[in-house]
Enzyme design. Structure first.
Site, PDB file in Angstrom:
ATOM      1  N   ARG A  50       0.936  -1.249   0.004  1.00 17.18           N
ATOM      2  CA  ARG A  50      -0.245  -0.034  -0.081  1.00 17.18           C
ATOM      3  C   ARG A  50       0.992   1.198  -0.102  1.00 17.18           C
ATOM      4  O   ARG A  50       1.066   1.897   0.897  1.00 17.18           O
ATOM      5  CB  ARG A  50      -1.020  -0.095   1.184  1.00 17.18           C
ATOM      6  N   ASP A  52       2.326   4.597  -0.275  1.00 15.50           N
ATOM      7  CA  ASP A  52       2.053   6.158   0.126  1.00 15.50           C
ATOM      8  C   ASP A  52       1.974   7.203  -1.069  1.00 15.50           C
ATOM      9  O   ASP A  52       2.225   6.693  -2.063  1.00 15.50           O
ATOM     10  CB  ASP A  52       3.129   6.926   1.269  1.00 15.50           C
ATOM     11  N   ARG A 199      11.410   4.622   4.229  1.00  9.85           N
ATOM     12  CA  ARG A 199      11.730   6.005   4.189  1.00  9.85           C
ATOM     13  C   ARG A 199      12.397   6.543   5.472  1.00  9.85           C
ATOM     14  O   ARG A 199      13.531   7.247   5.675  1.00  9.85           O
ATOM     15  CB  ARG A 199      10.661   6.890   3.936  1.00  9.85           C
TER      16      ARG A 199
END
Lengths: 246, 246
Positions: A50, A52, A199
């Site tokens: 999923r 971002d 990230r």
């Protein structure tokens, strides 16, 4: 009904992310709209990752159950005819019923791309994070070594996440310099990832690579997680979902 | 006053082309605005190639006369701080007074980039022309051979152009396949080019490469120019100004 496995590429720049949201175009909603046109009924699409808002994909995988009798190649062309050109179906495959893009996945590979220097070439400005000051690749590599293996990644999880366990296994993690495109790339493969994990790892690794924190912080944060001590989350537009393994 | 030579890269997607227009942002006007901020007075910029709307550059050259005492490197950084990230100054060099980006140029190299196949990767959709049906590279190469040398390119000139002579000398022209990025690229170097000339050549070469016209048409159209017999002009977003020689 048969189950289809879709391999997808997308430029995440203009999208709110994979998942359908109340407002804004999501990759999922655009795919479901294209499928609904072919099927003539609402269709649910499951994505392996999923991603971002702003995150890109070169090898996202999705699955859906369809009634259409179109062969796989024709189905792929029909999808592309109904999709914006920022999203492309690169392969469609009929798979065993019960296949689920997310639950059947055994591993994923991400790349995080950095332009390390002044003056980012205009053609990669939307597809790499610019770090102007010189990064020490040896420090980045030492930080990446610490990431490999099974650890509690709680410190590197996006705030507000609720998951059963924050322990994840990373099978490979390393930096690649000297590519023809001039990018500095972090490649990471694991069985699963927490929200914002790649990230967040990159944000902290880069601080170590700029000598703004000791590289030993990586080992320390994995041994005793403390969200308040990790670096800033690296921006979305440097991240690419490269591959999903089954 | 000193004369500066600027080497530029830009993503032409959002621009009306190099030349200042009554409406819309042009590369020239954006550069002149950035220079005016540094100089505190209006500054005129001359570009080597007046690229059309949507055409990109990896090695455009521009010149301007400035009063600033900033050294070349600092001047480049000041420019980039005042420019949108779609336009980057990659080098600034103080050159002999009298240097003019366009009139001093002795040659230019362009690339025209084609994605030959279905499903263009999203990340190159703005930087290559999609030709879905398979191109015969041997036919493209034979067509390119005909282009080399000194010819009257009147047939391959944009309509409405007024120039002293339509004779131009092309020193090299060839197609390159098998690149790691999967693109099929036409590279052409010449002393000078007519308006739309590269895109018009590519449009006609591609028709030959698809066997929709004999490749001998290239030789025929250069021997006796007839604008009505050339192919459709290839779209702007596949064209890159790569290099200017002095």
């Amino acid at each position: 009904m048969r189950t289809l496995k879709f391999t997808l590429q997308y430029d995440g720049s203009g999208y709110v992310g994979w998942q359908r949201q109340a407002t804004g175009a999501s990759i999922q909603s655009v795919l479901e709209d294209a499928l609904a046109k072919i099927e003539g009924r609402p269709v649910v699409v499951h994505g392996a990752g999923r991603t971002d808002a702003g995150v890109h994909a070169l090898g996202q995988v999705a699955s859906a159950e369809v009634e259409s009798s179109l062969d796989d190649g024709t189905f792929a062309r029909a999808m592309n005819a109904n999709l914006p050109d920022a999203i492309r179906v690169v392969a469609v495959e009929t798979v065993a019923n019960g296949f689920h893009a997310r639950f059947s996945a055994t591993g994923k590979t991400y790349e995080y791309r950095i332009w390390n220097g002044p003056a980012v070439p205009p053609f990669i400005r939307l597809y790499a994070w610019q770090v102007s000051e010189p990064l020490a690749v040896d420090l980045l590599q030492r930080g990446a070594e610490a990431v490999r293996g099974t650890h509690d990644f709680a410190a590197f999880q996006g705030t507000g996440s609720v998951v059963h366990t924050t322990v994840r296994t990373i099978t490979s993690a390393s930096w690649h310099a000297g590519r023809p495109d001039g990018l500095l790339v972090f490649e990471i493969t694991g069985e699963g990832f927490l929200r914002h994990m790649v990230r967040s790892l990159v944000g902290t690794l880069v601080e170590a690579g700029l000598a703004r924190r000791p590289v030993e912080d990586m080992t320390r944060l994995l041994a005793s997680p403390d969200r308040s001590l990790v670096g800033r989350t690296a921006p979305a537009h440097g991240l690419f979902l490269m591959r999903v393994d089954y």
